[in-house]
Design an enzyme around this catalytic site. Sequence first.
Site, PDB file in Angstrom:
ATOM      1  N   ARG A   1      -0.154  -8.693  -5.017  1.00 29.23           N
ATOM      2  CA  ARG A   1       0.581  -8.485  -3.937  1.00 29.23           C
ATOM      3  C   ARG A   1       1.154  -9.957  -4.134  1.00 29.23           C
ATOM      4  NH1 ARG A   1      -4.237  -9.698   0.544  1.00 29.23           N
ATOM      5  NH2 ARG A   1      -4.405 -11.810   0.560  1.00 29.23           N
TER       6      ARG A   1
ATOM      7  N   ASP B   1       0.495  -1.178   0.415  1.00 29.52           N
ATOM      8  CA  ASP B   1       0.184   0.328  -0.147  1.00 29.52           C
ATOM      9  C   ASP B   1       1.075   1.068  -0.294  1.00 29.52           C
ATOM     10  OD1 ASP B   1      -3.130  -1.203  -0.415  1.00 29.52           O
ATOM     11  OD2 ASP B   1      -2.543  -1.542   2.276  1.00 29.52           O
TER      12      ASP B   1
ATOM     13  N   ARG C   1      -7.255   0.782  -0.045  1.00 32.23           N
ATOM     14  CA  ARG C   1      -8.931   1.111   0.905  1.00 32.23           C
ATOM     15  C   ARG C   1      -9.252   2.891   0.657  1.00 32.23           C
ATOM     16  NH1 ARG C   1     -12.804  -1.943   0.047  1.00 32.23           N
ATOM     17  NH2 ARG C   1     -14.239  -1.499   1.799  1.00 32.23           N
TER      18      ARG C   1
END
Lengths: 413, 413
Positions: A302, A147, A193
Amino acid sequence: MFPKTNCLVAQSGGPTVAINASLAGVIEEALKCPKIDTIYGALNGILGVLEEKLINLSDTFSDDPEALSLLKTTPSMYLGSCRYKLSSVTEKDSDYLEIFKIFQKFNIKYFFYIGGNDSMDTVSKLSKYAKKINFDIQVIGIPKTIDNDLMHIDHTPGYGSAAKYIASSILEIAHDTYIYDLQTVTIVEIMGRNAGWLTAASALARNKYNTAPHLIYLPETPFSTQQFIKDVEKELSHRKQVIVAVSEGIKDSIGEYISAKSGQVDQFGHVMLSGTGKYLENLVKETLACKVRSIELNVLQRCATHISSLTDIEEACTLGKTSVSLALDGVTGEMVVLTRDSNSPYSVSYSSISIDEVANKEKLVPMNWITDGKNDITNEFMEYMMPLIHGEPTLLYKNGIPVYLPVDHLLNN
Amino acid sequence: MFPKTNCLVAQSGGPTVAINASLAGVIEEALKCPKIDTIYGALNGILGVLEEKLINLSDTFSDDPEALSLLKTTPSMYLGSCRYKLSSVTEKDSDYLEIFKIFQKFNIKYFFYIGGNDSMDTVSKLSKYAKKINFDIQVIGIPKTIDNDLMHIDHTPGYGSAAKYIASSILEIAHDTYIYDLQTVTIVEIMGRNAGWLTAASALARNKYNTAPHLIYLPETPFSTQQFIKDVEKELSHRKQVIVAVSEGIKDSIGEYISAKSGQVDQFGHVMLSGTGKYLENLVKETLACKVRSIELNVLQRCATHISSLTDIEEACTLGKTSVSLALDGVTGEMVVLTRDSNSPYSVSYSSISIDEVANKEKLVPMNWITDGKNDITNEFMEYMMPLIHGEPTLLYKNGIPVYLPVDHLLNN
């Protein structure tokens, strides 16, 4: 002669393709160190410490440089993971008592925890508790997260490889899309997110002939479905195939996730959350008369070591090594970081920072790296990302499939 | 001195990562041939012939061996595609008149059409029409489809690379899944409406430590949701993480697609088709108390050149070259095929077969290659697939992204 002491390493949070390179860095450096006798690994993060699920990594790797090398390019987490948040010591100290009993039992003087912001909370709490009870241990955090949302580090290990997977996949999707002489809209949903770092990486797919993605939406700015349809219509007015990159976490002006709005009902009559991409696919289908497809890159972004960034793998490894050096120098309660010294030629340096500057905090994409139309990123952002995806590690293949280090110990524990 | 004549090549149907290798094979062989003057390519398949959208491939490639080499590892279709079925000549002959006018105008004596079973229908019709009107042209079909569902060929170009992408991705998803000490079910939806060849390729991910996928469902046998839940429960009784590979095209005992059953309603109240994987995800969520995730591999399984099979690329190229040799020998109305002469060591030979043996037909997975439980494949099937994913082409990377041949001509046409 140094007194023989041991170290312990564990991994926590979501997988990346670089987190095992950090583990390999810790092992490689610790194996060289006369002060460290045995390197232990805890299975499934801090839970493995609580449950005394330790494995002897010295035994596994000291005579097997090939395995150590293979570890660097094995996806996900060799030691397994957990999502476990330690209570504050004032609320409940039983976990702390148990963890330090294990540290004592195994004569652990150095504890390395590889993870994201939640894991850094664990590092913070354990290092403080150790000081409080005067327990002689160095606790160091090693960052990782696709992220890229950790504070005080130029970028996080794992991000570069995920960015490379995303950009390469977008380019391949573009080639797939351009073949039909039809108006089409392709929506690619990318992880993130709250932070749009990964979605922004889609822009790295652009080259002399490929202008896709034509629209990029990050969760940092409010998403308007009306504006989105206008944006798509505008693109369709001057090109046939429109490709959109969108963060799973885009939200409307009152902060509600777009993915939560679909109100889909499953066969049992229960409301379901569809993906953001699927929601936008249906929206375009209902509004504009053209072919639409949504693609969710899902967990492969990922874990796809088969297209990882050598820069990322090497930096992750160096951060692991650096953490061992720092711990031996008496550093504790810190996270190792890298700082970009130069962009061209690209160079970084390694140091550490107090864990409290990092734990439980989140670094979002700066607003001045998003264009005024809120549907693209700036050149400055491109320049920031470009060096992070450079280089390809050499992977072994056997029978046509990449060779990774076996993880039997995770399956039988 | 031979009379100078020209050839034309086009691509049709869905993309694969090997279809440009067949095109490169045609170009490479035709460039060497004194009988052929100019090599033309039609954009967007047979539509490009109808609309006279021809480009001069001799100009582009004759002095640029690097471009020709790059073409072999460029995903999707350099010449673009179409989904256009020619009417039968008795119904409507205007398309035929137009196409043969173009053949005449450009002095086309050899026409190569690279595609799947629908495209072979075009080859059949054009070769028959040519004979009928006594037009001197050799029409040859060159097979491609990730679906591997063409008759009378051991396997189709494009299948091996898709199989390699699927198997490698499943292995990486397995590493991603094994890290949590939790019961989880992961459902991977793979392409294939009627034939299960691609889904079966997931089994190539198995190795000494990885037994995933634990369940494999192909569209060749009726799918029972009750039996599926029983199968998953049985797997969960002896392992924590269950990974399921499922064809998008699985159908129930009355032949209805499972994906059509979900009856989801979108925000406008319209019934939507969810994916098969999403449907099964919801089913497991409602029935069993464990974490479930579904992953749709989507178009990347047909365009991810970054993990393609060298065997596949080389065979596709050889089929392209073979088609030119055959056409020069006067063959027409045939499709080039490959036959497996030996599995160990793996070797194939090249020939051709009458197009009517292939066009509009579909090769399904033989029932004796599916286990009795209808949830796995046999060793014989594994041995069939294994050689097809061997070898990795050398890809160029620039700034961390694979380099492919530009397709500006598709974007500006």
